[in-house]
Design an enzyme around this catalytic site. Structure first.
Site, PDB file in Angstrom:
ATOM      1  N   GLY A 137      26.803 -15.319 -17.385  1.00  0.00           N
ATOM      2  CA  GLY A 137      26.848 -13.837 -17.349  1.00  0.00           C
ATOM      3  C   GLY A 137      27.176 -13.135 -18.623  1.00  0.00           C
ATOM      4  O   GLY A 137      27.378 -13.764 -19.696  1.00  0.00           O
ATOM      5  N   GLN A 138      27.351 -11.868 -18.427  1.00  0.00           N
ATOM      6  CA  GLN A 138      27.321 -10.998 -19.832  1.00  0.00           C
ATOM      7  C   GLN A 138      28.692 -11.447 -20.124  1.00  0.00           C
ATOM      8  O   GLN A 138      28.891 -11.942 -21.396  1.00  0.00           O
ATOM      9  CB  GLN A 138      27.662  -9.456 -19.409  1.00  0.00           C
ATOM     10  CG  GLN A 138      28.254  -8.833 -20.659  1.00  0.00           C
ATOM     11  CD  GLN A 138      28.394  -7.380 -20.310  1.00  0.00           C
ATOM     12  OE1 GLN A 138      27.779  -6.285 -20.682  1.00  0.00           O
ATOM     13  NE2 GLN A 138      29.614  -6.721 -19.643  1.00  0.00           N
ATOM     14  N   ASP A 139      29.991 -11.522 -19.585  1.00  0.00           N
ATOM     15  CA  ASP A 139      31.324 -11.728 -20.148  1.00  0.00           C
ATOM     16  C   ASP A 139      31.454 -13.297 -20.388  1.00  0.00           C
ATOM     17  O   ASP A 139      32.256 -13.558 -21.283  1.00  0.00           O
ATOM     18  CB  ASP A 139      32.438 -11.121 -18.860  1.00  0.00           C
ATOM     19  CG  ASP A 139      32.511  -9.755 -18.668  1.00  0.00           C
ATOM     20  OD1 ASP A 139      31.764  -8.967 -19.614  1.00  0.00           O
ATOM     21  OD2 ASP A 139      33.264  -9.389 -17.900  1.00  0.00           O
ATOM     22  N   LEU A 185      34.907 -15.685 -13.709  1.00  0.00           N
ATOM     23  CA  LEU A 185      34.173 -14.628 -13.762  1.00  0.00           C
ATOM     24  C   LEU A 185      33.030 -14.422 -12.896  1.00  0.00           C
ATOM     25  O   LEU A 185      32.337 -13.536 -12.700  1.00  0.00           O
ATOM     26  CB  LEU A 185      33.731 -14.447 -15.239  1.00  0.00           C
ATOM     27  CG  LEU A 185      34.579 -14.806 -16.323  1.00  0.00           C
ATOM     28  CD1 LEU A 185      33.763 -14.646 -17.453  1.00  0.00           C
ATOM     29  CD2 LEU A 185      35.705 -13.782 -16.247  1.00  0.00           C
ATOM     30  N   ALA A 186      32.457 -15.662 -12.189  1.00  0.00           N
ATOM     31  CA  ALA A 186      31.496 -15.745 -11.473  1.00  0.00           C
ATOM     32  C   ALA A 186      31.564 -14.640 -10.324  1.00  0.00           C
ATOM     33  O   ALA A 186      32.649 -14.753  -9.639  1.00  0.00           O
ATOM     34  CB  ALA A 186      31.230 -17.183 -10.882  1.00  0.00           C
ATOM     35  N   THR A 230      38.366  -5.490 -10.610  1.00  0.00           N
ATOM     36  CA  THR A 230      37.574  -4.571 -11.072  1.00  0.00           C
ATOM     37  C   THR A 230      38.239  -2.984 -10.751  1.00  0.00           C
ATOM     38  O   THR A 230      38.652  -2.770  -9.574  1.00  0.00           O
ATOM     39  CB  THR A 230      36.059  -4.534 -10.611  1.00  0.00           C
ATOM     40  OG1 THR A 230      35.370  -3.279 -10.497  1.00  0.00           O
ATOM     41  CG2 THR A 230      36.100  -4.814  -8.918  1.00  0.00           C
ATOM     42  N   GLU A 232      36.056  -0.710  -9.414  1.00  0.00           N
ATOM     43  CA  GLU A 232      35.640  -0.470  -8.288  1.00  0.00           C
ATOM     44  C   GLU A 232      36.732  -0.539  -7.091  1.00  0.00           C
ATOM     45  O   GLU A 232      36.235  -0.176  -5.745  1.00  0.00           O
ATOM     46  CB  GLU A 232      34.285  -1.413  -8.006  1.00  0.00           C
ATOM     47  CG  GLU A 232      33.112  -0.948  -8.497  1.00  0.00           C
ATOM     48  CD  GLU A 232      32.354   0.095  -7.849  1.00  0.00           C
ATOM     49  OE1 GLU A 232      32.239   0.358  -6.826  1.00  0.00           O
ATOM     50  OE2 GLU A 232      32.147   1.006  -8.472  1.00  0.00           O
ATOM     51  N   TYR A 248      30.894  -4.693  -2.438  1.00  0.00           N
ATOM     52  CA  TYR A 248      31.361  -5.635  -3.630  1.00  0.00           C
ATOM     53  C   TYR A 248      32.979  -5.161  -3.916  1.00  0.00           C
ATOM     54  O   TYR A 248      33.660  -5.997  -4.126  1.00  0.00           O
ATOM     55  CB  TYR A 248      30.532  -4.995  -4.837  1.00  0.00           C
ATOM     56  CG  TYR A 248      31.162  -5.155  -6.100  1.00  0.00           C
ATOM     57  CD1 TYR A 248      30.841  -6.694  -6.618  1.00  0.00           C
ATOM     58  CD2 TYR A 248      31.771  -4.616  -6.944  1.00  0.00           C
ATOM     59  CE1 TYR A 248      31.652  -6.998  -7.875  1.00  0.00           C
ATOM     60  CE2 TYR A 248      32.310  -4.733  -8.329  1.00  0.00           C
ATOM     61  CZ  TYR A 248      32.144  -5.981  -8.472  1.00  0.00           C
ATOM     62  OH  TYR A 248      32.762  -6.269  -9.959  1.00  0.00           O
ATOM     63  N   LYS A 267      35.969  -7.800  -4.006  1.00  0.00           N
ATOM     64  CA  LYS A 267      36.864  -7.774  -4.984  1.00  0.00           C
ATOM     65  C   LYS A 267      38.322  -7.684  -4.624  1.00  0.00           C
ATOM     66  O   LYS A 267      39.265  -8.383  -5.464  1.00  0.00           O
ATOM     67  CB  LYS A 267      36.555  -6.969  -6.098  1.00  0.00           C
ATOM     68  CG  LYS A 267      35.215  -7.381  -6.856  1.00  0.00           C
ATOM     69  CD  LYS A 267      35.684  -8.560  -7.810  1.00  0.00           C
ATOM     70  CE  LYS A 267      34.485  -9.063  -8.786  1.00  0.00           C
ATOM     71  NZ  LYS A 267      34.930 -10.221  -9.634  1.00  0.00           N
ATOM     72  N   HIS A 309      32.493  -2.523 -18.512  1.00  0.00           N
ATOM     73  CA  HIS A 309      32.160  -2.958 -20.110  1.00  0.00           C
ATOM     74  C   HIS A 309      30.720  -3.212 -20.192  1.00  0.00           C
ATOM     75  O   HIS A 309      30.119  -4.076 -19.436  1.00  0.00           O
ATOM     76  CB  HIS A 309      33.247  -3.773 -20.453  1.00  0.00           C
ATOM     77  CG  HIS A 309      33.703  -4.986 -19.561  1.00  0.00           C
ATOM     78  ND1 HIS A 309      34.379  -4.536 -18.540  1.00  0.00           N
ATOM     79  CD2 HIS A 309      33.081  -6.217 -19.476  1.00  0.00           C
ATOM     80  CE1 HIS A 309      34.346  -5.848 -17.973  1.00  0.00           C
ATOM     81  NE2 HIS A 309      33.806  -6.675 -18.363  1.00  0.00           N
ATOM     82  N   ARG A 353      24.269  -7.330 -21.431  1.00  0.00           N
ATOM     83  CA  ARG A 353      24.408  -6.750 -20.107  1.00  0.00           C
ATOM     84  C   ARG A 353      23.180  -6.747 -19.371  1.00  0.00           C
ATOM     85  O   ARG A 353      21.910  -6.852 -20.039  1.00  0.00           O
ATOM     86  CB  ARG A 353      24.584  -5.227 -20.256  1.00  0.00           C
ATOM     87  CG  ARG A 353      25.124  -4.488 -18.831  1.00  0.00           C
ATOM     88  CD  ARG A 353      26.032  -5.223 -18.040  1.00  0.00           C
ATOM     89  NE  ARG A 353      26.995  -3.949 -17.421  1.00  0.00           N
ATOM     90  CZ  ARG A 353      27.447  -4.152 -16.453  1.00  0.00           C
ATOM     91  NH1 ARG A 353      27.867  -5.486 -15.930  1.00  0.00           N
ATOM     92  NH2 ARG A 353      28.623  -3.216 -15.996  1.00  0.00           N
TER      93      ARG A 353
END
Ligand code: NAP
Ligand code: G4F
Length: 348
Positions: A12-14, A82-83, A129, A131, A157, A161, A187, A192
């Protein structure tokens, strides 16, 4: 001896930013990827080209046995979890899978460490997050959300989280694990995914400039986000695990901007001036020649929206010595420039 780090969500991105940071710091890097990827699989090959130093391990966050085997084989000093199913809009369409992966997946990873007998030695990072704040308890408008602000998630989501956040704290308190949560605000960057609004805009602006796209359709243009650069944020993740004691930290810029502002800056980056007309679903962004470049499509609205996110990173700045380097205009610039290079006919 080099430290060993296991990164879930390395594709992924991160994951990409973090893998590079850890490699540069001298770590042995192991990454969890899902699916039936063999060495000949194009996606596997691409990842290996990008990060030849990383050893990739097949495991799904839903599969405790595979995660346990990975932890036992590697014996990591640090695990970065991170997944996740990370797209808020998608989580409304597939809430059950989101709960399983983004919520219970965290428990699976923690259990894999505990069942391997590494709970006292292996440090753990959970990707929490902003969120989780949701936006209804916007009780600190001046300062933004910090580690003590109230949670009120507004999506499947965010709810999943929040489970991951609390189960991580519970393993810290129950088993003495060095387990920390980074409460990260949005971020972005050149890695991304195109399903997120910033990259959708930077890609579209590049294509519009190059004449391969006419217009971009977006959902809510008025929500506000605290947008930073992903490369800065992975440094903060690493710093959390280098502390003597585990704890939770907000990483944010302390600024918030609307989707409209992101559009205006992105078009400005290619020499186009965007002005707005109409309201609600009839809103349009028009360029300097009167051509409509941004339209609203209610398909991209969410059943519940987080209207505004603004973070207060004071604790991370003081305790971790963390500071973001890239500012908002710098972020938009790097994303649009990247997509211009990628979309250009000369690019391979
Ligand atoms: P991302 O680009 O969506 O990456 C998530 C990764 O998780 C993907 O590589 C995906 O694999 C993997 N994954 C999904 N389901 C999986 C499963 N069942 N088993 C194993 N791997 C699975 O997300 P990101 O932006 O890098 O974010 C990293 C983490 O930080 C996520 O947990 C996200 O929720 C959280 N976070 C992100 C932000 C942000 O603004 N970026 C802010 C706060 C928190 P595939 O590549 O195979 O799809
Ligand atoms: O780019 P977004 O999809 O990111 P969102 O929902 O803020 O979530 C991201 O940041 C979270 C941290 O706060 C992470 F935890 C999460 O994993 C993810 O990385 O949407 C941003 C805003 C929303 O208000 C959305 O309604 O943009 C609005 N938006 C307007 N038009 C759109 C679109 N979002 C998307 N994805 N696509 C649109 O066309």
């Amino acid at each position: 001896m080099a430290k060993k780090a296991l990164v879930t969500g390395i594709a992924g991105q991160d994951g990409g930013h973090l893998a590079k940071l850890l490699h540069d710091k001298g770590y042995e890097v192991y990454g969890v990827v899902r699916g039936q990827m063999e060495a000949s699989h194009p996606r596997y090959k691409k990842l290996k080209e990008e990060m030849p130093y990383a050893e990739l391990i097949m495991a799904d966050l839903l599969d405790l046995s595979a995660l346990t085997r990975a932890v036992q084989a590697i014996g990591p000093d640090e695990v970065y979890n991170l997944a996740a199913i990370s797209h808020v809009g998608y989580s409304f369409r597939d809430p059950v899978l989101t709960a399983d992966v983004t919520g219970k997946g965290v428990l699976n990873m923690l259990e894999a460490i505990r069942l391997s007998g590494l709970e006292k030695t292996c440090r753990f990072y959970q990707a929490s997050t902003s969120e989780m704040f949701g936006g209804l308890d916007y009780n600190r408008p001046g300062d933004g959300y910090d580690e003590d602000s109230q949670f009120h998630p507004r999506s499947p989501y965010g709810v999943a989280k929040l489970y991951g956040h609390w189960i991580t704290k519970n393993y810290r308190e129950s088993y003495g694990m060095h387990a920390s949560c980074g409460i990260l605000f949005n971020h972005e960057g050149d890695r991304r995914g195109p399903e997120f609004v910033t990259r959708k805009i930077s890609q579209a602006v590049a294509r519009i400039k190059l004449g391969t796209q006419d217009v971009i359709e977006l959902g809510n243009l008025d929500s506000k986000r605290d947008w930073g650069y992903a490369g800065d944020y992975v440094e903060g993740m690493w710093r959390m695990l280098q502390q003597d004691k585990p704890d939770d930290y907000v990483l944010a810029t302390g600024e918030t901007h609307t989707i409209r502002e992101f559009c205006e800056l992105a078009f400005g980056q290619v020499g186009m001036t965007l002005t707005w007309r109409g309201a609600d679903e009839k809103t349009e962004g028009v360029d300097q020649d009167g051509v409509v470049r941004v339209k609203v499509n209610p398909e991209f609205y969410r059943p519940a929206e987080v209207d505004i996110l603004l973070g207060n990173p004071t604790k991370a700045e003081k305790v971790l010595g963390w500071k973001r380097e890239v500012d908002f205009p710098g972020l938009v610039k790097l994303m649009v420039e990247h997509d211009l290079r990628l979309e250009s006919p000369r690019a391979v």
